[in-house]
Design a protein around this motif. Structure first.
Motif, PDB file in Angstrom:
ATOM      1  N   LYS A   5      11.813   0.306   8.295  1.00  0.00           N
ATOM      2  CA  LYS A   5      10.808  -0.312   8.272  1.00  0.00           C
ATOM      3  C   LYS A   5      11.244  -1.792   8.911  1.00  0.00           C
ATOM      4  O   LYS A   5      10.303  -2.537   9.265  1.00  0.00           O
ATOM      5  CB  LYS A   5      10.709  -0.895   6.765  1.00  0.00           C
ATOM      6  CG  LYS A   5       9.607   0.089   6.217  1.00  0.00           C
ATOM      7  CD  LYS A   5       9.915   0.079   4.532  1.00  0.00           C
ATOM      8  CE  LYS A   5       9.371  -1.246   4.028  1.00  0.00           C
ATOM      9  NZ  LYS A   5       9.254  -1.390   2.638  1.00  0.00           N
TER      10      LYS A   5
ATOM     11  N   ALA B  43       4.673  -1.054   8.294  1.00  0.00           N
ATOM     12  CA  ALA B  43       4.820  -0.585   7.131  1.00  0.00           C
ATOM     13  C   ALA B  43       4.696  -1.638   5.824  1.00  0.00           C
ATOM     14  O   ALA B  43       4.904  -2.827   6.191  1.00  0.00           O
ATOM     15  CB  ALA B  43       6.232  -0.063   6.940  1.00  0.00           C
TER      16      ALA B  43
ATOM     17  N   THR C  50       9.296   8.873   2.575  1.00  0.00           N
ATOM     18  CA  THR C  50       7.571   8.976   2.703  1.00  0.00           C
ATOM     19  C   THR C  50       6.907   8.110   1.550  1.00  0.00           C
ATOM     20  O   THR C  50       6.121   7.444   2.008  1.00  0.00           O
ATOM     21  CB  THR C  50       7.235  10.480   2.440  1.00  0.00           C
ATOM     22  OG1 THR C  50       8.046  11.335   3.420  1.00  0.00           O
ATOM     23  CG2 THR C  50       5.760  10.635   2.819  1.00  0.00           C
TER      24      THR C  50
ATOM     25  N   LEU D 124       7.412   4.388   2.938  1.00  0.00           N
ATOM     26  CA  LEU D 124       7.078   3.899   4.313  1.00  0.00           C
ATOM     27  C   LEU D 124       5.449   3.880   4.009  1.00  0.00           C
ATOM     28  O   LEU D 124       4.721   2.980   4.504  1.00  0.00           O
ATOM     29  CB  LEU D 124       7.401   5.006   5.280  1.00  0.00           C
ATOM     30  CG  LEU D 124       8.340   4.658   6.139  1.00  0.00           C
ATOM     31  CD1 LEU D 124       7.881   3.297   7.089  1.00  0.00           C
ATOM     32  CD2 LEU D 124       9.671   4.335   5.492  1.00  0.00           C
ATOM     33  N   CYS D 125       5.058   4.926   3.303  1.00  0.00           N
ATOM     34  CA  CYS D 125       3.406   5.019   3.254  1.00  0.00           C
ATOM     35  C   CYS D 125       2.678   4.437   1.947  1.00  0.00           C
ATOM     36  O   CYS D 125       1.504   3.926   2.302  1.00  0.00           O
ATOM     37  CB  CYS D 125       3.091   6.660   3.350  1.00  0.00           C
ATOM     38  SG  CYS D 125       3.593   7.548   4.862  1.00  0.00           S
ATOM     39  N   TRP D 126       3.268   4.479   0.828  1.00  0.00           N
ATOM     40  CA  TRP D 126       2.489   4.119  -0.516  1.00  0.00           C
ATOM     41  C   TRP D 126       2.020   2.992  -0.249  1.00  0.00           C
ATOM     42  O   TRP D 126       0.746   2.471  -0.414  1.00  0.00           O
ATOM     43  CB  TRP D 126       3.195   4.434  -1.594  1.00  0.00           C
ATOM     44  CG  TRP D 126       2.424   4.517  -2.861  1.00  0.00           C
ATOM     45  CD1 TRP D 126       1.547   3.614  -3.296  1.00  0.00           C
ATOM     46  CD2 TRP D 126       2.407   5.643  -3.607  1.00  0.00           C
ATOM     47  NE1 TRP D 126       0.812   4.113  -4.391  1.00  0.00           N
ATOM     48  CE2 TRP D 126       1.503   5.431  -4.845  1.00  0.00           C
ATOM     49  CE3 TRP D 126       2.984   6.887  -3.860  1.00  0.00           C
ATOM     50  CZ2 TRP D 126       1.252   6.150  -5.776  1.00  0.00           C
ATOM     51  CZ3 TRP D 126       2.843   7.885  -5.079  1.00  0.00           C
ATOM     52  CH2 TRP D 126       1.894   7.343  -5.945  1.00  0.00           C
TER      53      TRP D 126
ATOM     54  N   ARG E   5       1.748   0.780   2.219  1.00  0.00           N
ATOM     55  CA  ARG E   5       0.748   0.522   3.290  1.00  0.00           C
ATOM     56  C   ARG E   5      -0.757   0.742   2.908  1.00  0.00           C
ATOM     57  O   ARG E   5      -1.621   0.263   3.197  1.00  0.00           O
ATOM     58  CB  ARG E   5       1.240   0.949   4.748  1.00  0.00           C
ATOM     59  CG  ARG E   5       0.448   0.774   5.928  1.00  0.00           C
ATOM     60  CD  ARG E   5       0.167  -0.706   6.001  1.00  0.00           C
ATOM     61  NE  ARG E   5      -0.981  -0.931   6.828  1.00  0.00           N
ATOM     62  CZ  ARG E   5      -1.003  -1.355   8.160  1.00  0.00           C
ATOM     63  NH1 ARG E   5       0.476  -1.422   8.503  1.00  0.00           N
ATOM     64  NH2 ARG E   5      -1.885  -1.263   8.875  1.00  0.00           N
ATOM     65  N   LEU E   6      -0.675   2.211   2.214  1.00  0.00           N
ATOM     66  CA  LEU E   6      -2.082   2.650   1.882  1.00  0.00           C
ATOM     67  C   LEU E   6      -2.753   1.716   0.843  1.00  0.00           C
ATOM     68  O   LEU E   6      -3.783   1.546   0.881  1.00  0.00           O
ATOM     69  CB  LEU E   6      -1.829   4.053   1.289  1.00  0.00           C
ATOM     70  CG  LEU E   6      -1.904   5.223   2.496  1.00  0.00           C
ATOM     71  CD1 LEU E   6      -1.345   6.280   2.019  1.00  0.00           C
ATOM     72  CD2 LEU E   6      -3.274   5.343   2.798  1.00  0.00           C
TER      73      LEU E   6
ATOM     74  N   SER F 226      -2.705   8.129  -2.543  1.00  0.00           N
ATOM     75  CA  SER F 226      -1.373   8.647  -2.234  1.00  0.00           C
ATOM     76  C   SER F 226      -0.780   9.432  -3.407  1.00  0.00           C
ATOM     77  O   SER F 226       0.236  10.189  -3.030  1.00  0.00           O
ATOM     78  CB  SER F 226      -0.465   7.151  -2.373  1.00  0.00           C
ATOM     79  OG  SER F 226      -0.976   6.290  -1.236  1.00  0.00           O
TER      80      SER F 226
ATOM     81  N   ILE G  48       0.623  12.452  -1.262  1.00  0.00           N
ATOM     82  CA  ILE G  48       2.132  12.336  -1.002  1.00  0.00           C
ATOM     83  C   ILE G  48       2.778  13.073  -2.453  1.00  0.00           C
ATOM     84  O   ILE G  48       3.681  14.036  -1.781  1.00  0.00           O
ATOM     85  CB  ILE G  48       2.717  10.871  -1.052  1.00  0.00           C
ATOM     86  CG1 ILE G  48       1.800  10.025  -0.007  1.00  0.00           C
ATOM     87  CG2 ILE G  48       4.029  10.716  -0.928  1.00  0.00           C
ATOM     88  CD1 ILE G  48       2.105   8.541   0.088  1.00  0.00           C
TER      89      ILE G  48
END
Lengths: 126, 173
Positions: A114, A120, B35, B38-40, B42-43, B55, B59
């Motif tokens: 990150k 991110a 994961t 990094l993703c949650w 941002r979503l 998510s 996910i």
């Protein structure tokens, strides 16, 4: 005080609903039942605990995730449900250790990645 | 190469895990934690609460299949036994004791990962304060989970059977 009550209640409900619903959905609908359970259960628990903020996460402080509640509930649920006793409890500790090590590694790697990835997001939820 | 295969297939009786299972457990936990971090977030930034609920499905649901899918319905209906007499497990996070040991959920990995990532991100000089501040909240959430899980487990006293496993767990060889 009410913030602590919310934290305790949100965690208890999240843990109870995960282990009441997940095994039954898996038994009834197999792999897709397990996937669907995440969509149904984790989404509403996340909405309550982290979007509405029932689990106390003050701005700028370390994020305390409902994952702690789910993990703890898995142990309490199985201890009560299977009546396994202290030997059975000891048998879960190596898995718990590996799980925490893997999770911590994921956290360190994610931090490193990150740093060079401004896209991110901030950890709101998770 | 043969030696490696032999080592991977060796049952570590003090840990109650195959050596390969130690690797898969750490790797599966690593994957879901990375994961989610990094993703949650941002979503949620991009889509709001819908992003969080999405998510949860894409996910957690997907990594549940990777880490926690179980023998039985949809995989093998007969709870096939391994050479050691255990139920063969297909998920990456191996449950110890198979039927008797408490369930270890990948929630531990996700929560630990987010917490460790937050520790790493702490500005210089604030680490100890942030760490100390978070511990009571973590303890409270774990306590809540224990209470909720124990209540959910009480159905075991109604005679309901889970997974077709006997109520008294089979002991390890």
């Amino acid at each position: 005080m009410s913030r602590r009550l919310g934290t305790l209640t949100g965690a208890a409900i999240c843990g109870a609903v995960v282990f009441s619903v997940w095994p039954e959905m898996w038994k009834s609908y197999g792999i897709f039942g397990g996937w669907m359970t995440a969509a149904v259960v984790i989404s509403i628990c996340w909405y309550m605990n982290h979007w509405l903020g029932v689990i106390d996460n003050p701005e700028g402080k370390l994020w305390v995730d409902q994952g702690w509640a789910v993990g703890a509930a898995g142990i309490a649920w199985a201890m009560v449900r299977w009546q396994g006793g202290i030997d059975a409890f000891a048998a879960c500790l190596p898995t718990l250790g590996c799980c925490l090590i893997g999770g911590a590694l994921g956290g360190v790697f994610a931090y490193q990645v990150k740093k060079h990835l401004p896209g991110a997001g901030k950890p709101k939820g998770g | 190469m043969h030696e490696l295969a032999h080592w991977l297939g060796t049952y570590n009786s003090s840990l109650g895990l195959y050596n390969a299972a130690i690797l898969t457990t750490i790797f599966g936990s690593f994957c879901v934690s990375f994961t989610v971090i990094l993703c949650w977030g941002r979503l949620v930034q991009d889509l709001g609460p819908i992003g969080g609920m999405l998510s949860a499905a894409i996910i957690i649901g997907t990594f549940w299949v990777m880490n926690h899918k179980l023998p039985g319905f949809g995989i093998h209906p007969e709870l096939m036994k391994s050479a050691a007499g255990d139920t063969i497990q297909f998920g990456l996070i191996q449950q110890g004791g198979h039927g008797g040991a408490p369930w270890i959920d990948m929630g531990w990995a996700v929560a630990m990962g987010i917490w460790v990532c937050g520790l790493c991100e702490s500005p210089a000089g604030t680490l100890n304060r942030r760490l100390a501040e978070s511990l009571p909240r973590i303890a409270l959430v774990i306590l809540g989970g224990l209470i909720g899980g124990a209540f959910a487990g009480l159905v075991g006293y109604t005679g309901a059977e889970l997974f077709g496993w006997p109520e008294t767990a089979p002991q390890h060889p």
